[in-house]
Scaffold this active site. Structure first.
Site, PDB file in Angstrom:
ATOM      1  N   SER A 143      29.856 -49.738   7.618  1.00 52.05           N
ATOM      2  CA  SER A 143      28.532 -49.265   8.029  1.00 52.05           C
ATOM      3  C   SER A 143      27.511 -50.032   7.212  1.00 52.05           C
ATOM      4  CB  SER A 143      28.418 -47.761   7.744  1.00 52.05           C
ATOM      5  OG  SER A 143      27.075 -47.317   7.758  1.00 52.05           O
ATOM      6  N   TYR A 156      29.488 -40.584   1.822  1.00 59.14           N
ATOM      7  CA  TYR A 156      29.636 -41.507   2.948  1.00 59.14           C
ATOM      8  C   TYR A 156      29.401 -42.943   2.490  1.00 59.14           C
ATOM      9  CZ  TYR A 156      28.850 -43.494   7.616  1.00 59.14           C
ATOM     10  OH  TYR A 156      28.916 -44.256   8.759  1.00 59.14           O
TER      11      TYR A 156
END
Length: 266
Positions: A143, A156
């Site tokens: 990401s 995350y």
């Protein structure tokens, strides 16, 4: 379209969002699919889409946190198709629980377990089959949070940073065996992970019930290109490129698909 014709691809998190797009697009480009997801309904959906594109599919329910379940999925797929050429480690979860020191341990463990350990498990389960094939392509889905901090989601960001490091290390470890390992780093993607009431409320706290239309200008303002998000198909384009022989000289790289999010300076 035959960019991965004759290949066998394993996709985790294949039942929804980007994973569904990856599996569908790889099938459209000629690959048979080993589809892994924890959701039975999602597996039915991806199986239908793959078969509609004229390819075969082995759908397997598995939790990527459980190595034995992934090993069984690979074994079933190899038994059906005779080998494995492409691995797309995509399964992931995303939450925004708040500052790092306030995060509940279960939230932290779930993020690291699914996003990072699950990615490692996927490669660990598939490595022998790739070596038996004489090479292949591994695509790890990180990401922009893997190269850019995300306040309020330390668990995350930590996991996605870890995936980038894992990809670089695996590229070094597997390169001599003709196995390429690269990472794809999407920004905001038009899936349920971005488009949901919780995210909308976080982005537009000034509104009582914000919609996608309400948050689109906020997201667009973060990008160089005039768009609020990229589509799953945009990320699938990158995955297919890395899975195909078109990228045969690329390994250990990060391919960012983010409408310019990580490059914008102001």
């Amino acid at each position: 379209m035959t960019r991965v014709a004759g290949k066998v691809a394993l996709v985790t998190g294949a039942g929804a969002g980007m994973g569904l797009s990856f599996a569908t697009r790889l099938a459209a480009e000629g690959a048979d699919i080993i589809a892994v997801d924890i959701d039975e309904n999602g597996l039915s959906e991806v199986a239908e889409r793959v078969r509609a594109r004229g390819r075969e599919v082995v759908p397997v329910r598995a939790d990527v946190r459980e190595l034995a379940e992934l090993e069984a999925a690979v074994e079933a797929g190899v038994a059906r198709f005779g080998g494995l050429d492409v691995v797309v480690a995509n399964a992931g979860v995303c939450e925004n629980p708040g500052p790092a020191w306030t995060i509940d341990e279960q939230v932290w463990d779930r993020s690291i377990g699914v996003n990072l350990t699950g990615t490692w498990h996927t490669v660990k389960a598939a490595a022998s089959a790739l070596r038996a094939r004489g090479g292949g392509s591994v695509v790890l889905v990180s990401s922009t949070a893997g190269i850019k901090s995300v306040a309020g989601a330390a668990q995350y960001s930590a996991a996605k940073h870890g995936i980038v490091g894992l990809a670089r290390t695996l590229a070094n470890e597997l390169g001599a065996q003709s196995i390429r390992v690269n990472a794809v780093l999407p920004g905001a993607v038009n899936t349920a992970m971005t488009n949901n009431p919780t995210t909308f409320a976080r982005l537009r706290p000034d509104l009582e019930h914000p919609t996608a239309a309400d948050v689109a200008p906020v997201l667009s303002a973060r990008h160089l290109l005039p768009m609020p998000w990229v589509e799953p198909e945009d990320v699938a384009n990158a995955v297919v490129f890395l899975a195909s022989d078109e990228s045969r000289c690329m390994t250990g790289q990060q391919l960012v698909v983010d409408a310019g999010l990580t490059q914008k300076v102001a």
